[in-house]
Enzyme design. Structure first.
Site, PDB file in Angstrom:
ATOM      1  N   ASP A 133       0.863  -1.216  -0.049  1.00 56.18           N
ATOM      2  CA  ASP A 133      -0.092  -0.017   0.031  1.00 56.18           C
ATOM      3  C   ASP A 133       0.790   1.350   0.023  1.00 56.18           C
ATOM      4  O   ASP A 133       0.304   2.384  -0.140  1.00 56.18           O
ATOM      5  CB  ASP A 133      -0.963   0.051   1.261  1.00 56.18           C
ATOM      6  CG  ASP A 133      -1.742  -1.129   1.326  1.00 56.18           C
ATOM      7  OD1 ASP A 133      -2.089  -1.669   0.323  1.00 56.18           O
ATOM      8  OD2 ASP A 133      -2.318  -1.490   2.474  1.00 56.18           O
ATOM      9  N   ARG A 249     -17.922  -2.321 -17.573  1.00 57.29           N
ATOM     10  CA  ARG A 249     -17.627  -3.964 -16.879  1.00 57.29           C
ATOM     11  C   ARG A 249     -16.496  -3.405 -15.715  1.00 57.29           C
ATOM     12  O   ARG A 249     -15.742  -2.635 -15.798  1.00 57.29           O
ATOM     13  CB  ARG A 249     -16.991  -4.724 -17.812  1.00 57.29           C
ATOM     14  CG  ARG A 249     -17.890  -5.210 -18.932  1.00 57.29           C
ATOM     15  CD  ARG A 249     -18.677  -6.302 -18.563  1.00 57.29           C
ATOM     16  NE  ARG A 249     -19.429  -6.769 -19.526  1.00 57.29           N
ATOM     17  CZ  ARG A 249     -20.500  -6.506 -20.176  1.00 57.29           C
ATOM     18  NH1 ARG A 249     -21.091  -5.596 -19.599  1.00 57.29           N
ATOM     19  NH2 ARG A 249     -21.178  -7.240 -21.031  1.00 57.29           N
TER      20      ARG A 249
END
Ligand code: F6P
Length: 331
Positions: A133, A249
């Protein structure tokens, strides 16, 4: 001296390289004894450990995950079963029974916080920052991040095929906990048209306008990179489909981002941080987290790191340059 190494929190590429960096330098250069504590702080509580000799430390450089195992055990969080047991004494007893001179804690924000508390108990601790992260305060970058960005970038590259062939909007959710580092770096490197970060928030009207503007420029398809910290990826794709009329999508990339072999950059960062950790131990400088600052390995007090999170600043140059190039940040 005898040191114990543990890895705690989510696995990430480069942990094994860091274990190797600490272990081999400690054994070979400083003549220390090294043990590995299994499954993070859980292993410390029950004294589950393994010896780390030269053979055990071989073959680790490019290996994903952690040979020590990991857990999200937070020994200072009150037990949920109601008795609220304070595990401080168990930690002190384990440290003493294992005859440790220092505990090396490889982990993310939660781990550095726990490491700080262990240090406040009077035990010798060194923290090593790891996470895909990149959100640990006090270090410019964490190992795991470079690898995760490369994986996420390749994923975005591959979404371009379907986006352009089908004239679709492809929304991809990337990891990062509450921070948008992976999404910013992979979004920019992968040529995303819209990049959404928790640090900036978003306005759906602006996102849809950016996507519709692309149609007028002859580009009836878009890639939207969304940080998981926004917690909204499925709603975002619905709002885009409703607002633009374009087929949309979504892809949630998930744990592939933190699996497998570390990049060369991450391997070397792990090695440098691991090696420096042993220097601090040999000098008796405890209660610190090793870190990277302006390409130099240094350290910061755990007390300064504990409880903080490093988020993407709105002034980050990738955001500034991205905006100037017409990439939408949804704001
Ligand atoms: O910290 C790494 C990370 O993969 C984050 O990006 C994500 O939010 C979290 O861990 C997922 O945690 P868990 O492994 O507990 O599902």
């Amino acid at each position: 001296m005898k040191i114990g190494i543990l890895s705690s929190g989510g696995d990430c590429p480069g942990i094994n390289a860091a274990i190797r960096g600490v272990g081999k330098t400690a054994l070979t250069h400083f003549g220390m004894d090294v043990i590995g504590i299994k499954s993070g702080f859980q292993g410390l509580l029950v004294r589950d450990f393994m010896p780390l000799d030269d053979k055990a430390l071989s073959g680790l450089l490019n290996l994903g995950g952690t040979i020590l195992g990991t857990s999200r055990e937070k020994p200072f969080k009150k037990l949920l079963d109601g008795n609220g047991e304070d595990k401080s004494q168990i930690i002190i007893d384990s440290y003493r029974k294992l005859k440790l001179d220092c505990l090396v804690c490889i982990g993310g924000n939660g781990t550095q916080k726990t490491a700080c508390k262990v240090s406040q108990l009077g035990l010798n601790v060194i923290g090593i920052p790891k996470t895909i992260d990149n959100d640990i305060w006090g270090t410019d970058v964490t190992f795991g991040f470079d690898t995760a960005v490369a994986i996420a970038t390749e994923a975005i590259d591959r979404l371009h095929s379907t986006a352009s062939s089908h004239n679709r909007v492809m929304v991809i959710e990337l990891m990062g906990h509450k921070a948008g580092w992976i999404t910013l770096y992979a979004g920019m490197a992968g040529g995303a048209d819209v990049i959404l970060l928790p640090e900036l928030g978003f306005d759906i009207k602006k996102i849809n306008k950016a996507i519709l503007d692309r149609i007028t420029k002859g580009k009836p398809y878009s890639i939207v990179a969304v940080a998981e910290g926004l917690g909204l990826e499925s709603r975002i794709s619905r709002m885009i489909e409703d607002g633009t009329g374009l087929e949309t999508r979504e892809t949630v990339l998930g744990y592939v981002q933190r699996g497998g072999s570390p990049s060369a950059f991450d391997r070397n960062l792990s090695t440098r941080l691991g090696g420096y950790a042993t220097e601090l131990i040999a000098k008796g400088e405890f209660g610190k987290m090793v870190s990277l600052k302006d390409d130099k390995i240094t350290s910061v007090p755990l007390e300064e790191v504990s409880g903080k999170v490093k988020l993407v600043p709105a002034s980050h140059d990738l955001i500034i340059h991205g905006k100037r190039m017409g990439i939408s940040f949804g704001v």
